[in-house]
Design a protein around this motif. Structure first.
Motif, PDB file in Angstrom:
ATOM      1  N   ALA A  70      33.555   8.403 -24.482  1.00  0.00           N
ATOM      2  CA  ALA A  70      33.806   9.692 -25.137  1.00  0.00           C
ATOM      3  C   ALA A  70      35.239   9.765 -25.660  1.00  0.00           C
ATOM      4  O   ALA A  70      36.027  10.627 -25.259  1.00  0.00           O
ATOM      5  CB  ALA A  70      33.519  10.828 -24.160  1.00  0.00           C
ATOM      6  N   ASP A  71      35.605   8.857 -26.545  1.00  0.00           N
ATOM      7  CA  ASP A  71      36.953   8.847 -27.103  1.00  0.00           C
ATOM      8  C   ASP A  71      37.247  10.123 -27.898  1.00  0.00           C
ATOM      9  O   ASP A  71      38.383  10.601 -27.924  1.00  0.00           O
ATOM     10  CB  ASP A  71      37.140   7.633 -28.023  1.00  0.00           C
ATOM     11  N   GLU A  72      36.214  10.658 -28.550  1.00  0.00           N
ATOM     12  CA  GLU A  72      36.419  11.873 -29.330  1.00  0.00           C
ATOM     13  C   GLU A  72      36.868  13.034 -28.443  1.00  0.00           C
ATOM     14  O   GLU A  72      37.735  13.824 -28.822  1.00  0.00           O
ATOM     15  CB  GLU A  72      35.125  12.261 -30.068  1.00  0.00           C
ATOM     16  N   LEU A 102      40.489  12.490 -27.520  1.00  0.00           N
ATOM     17  CA  LEU A 102      41.337  12.798 -28.668  1.00  0.00           C
ATOM     18  C   LEU A 102      41.419  14.300 -28.899  1.00  0.00           C
ATOM     19  O   LEU A 102      42.497  14.843 -29.177  1.00  0.00           O
ATOM     20  CB  LEU A 102      40.783  12.103 -29.919  1.00  0.00           C
ATOM     21  N   SER A 103      40.287  14.982 -28.750  1.00  0.00           N
ATOM     22  CA  SER A 103      40.271  16.432 -28.946  1.00  0.00           C
ATOM     23  C   SER A 103      41.159  17.134 -27.921  1.00  0.00           C
ATOM     24  O   SER A 103      41.918  18.060 -28.254  1.00  0.00           O
ATOM     25  CB  SER A 103      38.833  16.950 -28.835  1.00  0.00           C
ATOM     26  N   TYR A 104      41.090  16.683 -26.657  1.00  0.00           N
ATOM     27  CA  TYR A 104      41.951  17.269 -25.617  1.00  0.00           C
ATOM     28  C   TYR A 104      43.432  17.028 -25.938  1.00  0.00           C
ATOM     29  O   TYR A 104      44.287  17.902 -25.709  1.00  0.00           O
ATOM     30  CB  TYR A 104      41.619  16.667 -24.251  1.00  0.00           C
ATOM     31  N   ALA A 105      43.729  15.851 -26.478  1.00  0.00           N
ATOM     32  CA  ALA A 105      45.118  15.530 -26.810  1.00  0.00           C
ATOM     33  C   ALA A 105      45.654  16.488 -27.873  1.00  0.00           C
ATOM     34  O   ALA A 105      46.774  16.989 -27.775  1.00  0.00           O
ATOM     35  CB  ALA A 105      45.225  14.085 -27.292  1.00  0.00           C
ATOM     36  N   TYR A 106      44.844  16.729 -28.913  1.00  0.00           N
ATOM     37  CA  TYR A 106      45.259  17.682 -29.949  1.00  0.00           C
ATOM     38  C   TYR A 106      45.412  19.086 -29.357  1.00  0.00           C
ATOM     39  O   TYR A 106      46.326  19.833 -29.705  1.00  0.00           O
ATOM     40  CB  TYR A 106      44.231  17.713 -31.084  1.00  0.00           C
ATOM     41  N   GLN A 107      44.516  19.434 -28.444  1.00  0.00           N
ATOM     42  CA  GLN A 107      44.568  20.755 -27.830  1.00  0.00           C
ATOM     43  C   GLN A 107      45.851  20.924 -27.010  1.00  0.00           C
ATOM     44  O   GLN A 107      46.481  21.983 -27.032  1.00  0.00           O
ATOM     45  CB  GLN A 107      43.323  20.957 -26.955  1.00  0.00           C
TER      46      GLN A 107
END
Length: 374
Positions: free
Chosen positions: A190-192, A195-200
């Motif tokens: 679940a790389d997406e 990545l989404s958590y990182a942007y958040q």
């Protein structure tokens, strides 16, 4: 694309340095007449002079000759689109010969070779006869194999592996497909989500949402893309088939995929209609053919891809995807295949005299003629 054109390069580089033909001739140890002939393309420098000439201008020999062994991404896209259009309008073998010339010229340009492989796979059905079609697909397979074994680009290698397997499946080599793909099926990472958590965490909410929407959209189309094959696998069990059809259609309706992606839904409806027709379920088959027809005639050209009120962050990604990938087949070939799918499939022969079936044929004929439908 640029042709070999050493004459114009010598002229441009000499003038760029502010040199006369005499000065260049003195440096190269040749006559002024020789330089003049080089620049007017009446003759070419001896091959032994090319390194000295390239060094003098501080360029590579490829640049000196005006030769580019690599195409730009835009050039590759334009080449694919032109050849795709040519396949719909010209004799197959004539366009195939053009493909071969381009492949030979840019045999070291792996992104181009991959696109050419896809082009041949997508248009192989236009050949005369199954044997010729198999030969064309095998040519595509060989291009994929070259990319897979010689490219250093991980993504290109992955794509080449997939296209190669597709080609092998089309020429009835299932064991080769299994050898090619069996070890690639790994647990989903679940790389997406990461990545989404990182942007958040950075407070970039829109970026975080975009990553998840793109992922949801891709997974949604992947699931629905499995439907035609799954229908075939459960066709012998009417109860399982009906359940599968109901679930796939409910999922599609939930996300309004009829509007989001007509192509994926056309494949789903068509595959289900074929199975129902073969099972003698004419009423259900006709309803599915009507659904197939409606999504087909809803496709607008030039093709564009957009999200909706749910997928409201993916328009930029979809546009970039379409710009980079282009349309796999020309508008003419796409439209004609819609009609051929109904008129030449023996599974639908029992329906050909039904008024509902005839209306579907009329609508697609009308659509191919360029008229719009509400």
């Amino acid at each position: 694309m640029r042709e070999i054109n050493i004459a114009s390069v010598i002229v441009a580089k000499r003038k760029e340095k502010g040199l006369t033909q005499d000065a260049l001739a003195d440096y190269m140890g040749v006559t002024k007449a020789s330089v003049s002939k080089w620049e007017t393309a009446q003759s070419y420098p001896d091959i032994t002079l090319l390194p000295q000439l390239a060094t003098f201008f501080n360029i590579s020999i490829d640049e000196l000759m005006g030769y580019m062994p690599q195409m730009t991404a835009d050039d590759i896209k334009r080449t694919y689109q032109k050849l795709s259009l040519d396949f719909s309008e010209k004799p197959f073998d004539a366009v195939y010969d053009s493909c071969q010339l381009i492949i030979k010229k840019y045999f070291a340009c792996f992104p181009l070779l991959l696109k050419m492989a896809l082009l041949l796979i997508n248009h192989s059905m236009l050949t005369n006869g199954l044997e010729r079609q198999a030969d064309v697909i095998k040519e595509a397979i060989s291009l994929c194999e070259r990319v897979r074994t010689e490219s250093d680009d991980v993504w290109l290698v992955k794509q080449a592996n997939s296209y190669e397997a597709l080609g092998q499946l089309m020429v009835n080599e299932p064991i080769m497909v299994i050898d090619r793909l069996e070890d690639t099926i790994k647990p989903l990472m679940a790389d997406e989500m990461t990545l989404s958590y990182a942007y958040q965490q950075l407070g970039q909410t829109e970026k975080s949402k975009n990553v998840l929407q793109v992922s949801i959209y891709q997974h949604l189309l992947t699931i629905l893309g499995f439907a035609p094959l799954y229908f075939q696998l459960v066709a012998g069990d009417p109860q399982k088939f009906e359940e599968a059809l109901e679930r796939f259609i409910k999922l599609a309706k939930l996300f309004d995929v009829d509007r989001l992606n007509q192509n994926i839904m056309a494949q789903l409806y068509y595959a289900a209609a074929q199975i129902q027709a073969m099972a003698g379920n004419i009423e259900s088959g006709l309803s599915l053919i009507e659904a197939y027809t409606e999504v087909c005639i809803a496709i607008k050209f030039p093709l564009e891809m957009k999200g909706d009120h749910f997928f409201d962050s993916i328009d930029g990604w979809l546009k970039e995807l379409l710009d980079s990938e282009g349309v796999p087949r020309s508008e003419k070939v796409i439209k004609e295949s819609m009609l051929i799918g109904l008129t030449q499939n023996p599974a639908f022969s029992m329906m050909k005299d039904d008024i509902r079936f005839k209306q579907c044929i009329y609508k697609i004929n009308d659509y191919i003629g360029g008229k719009s439908h509400g």
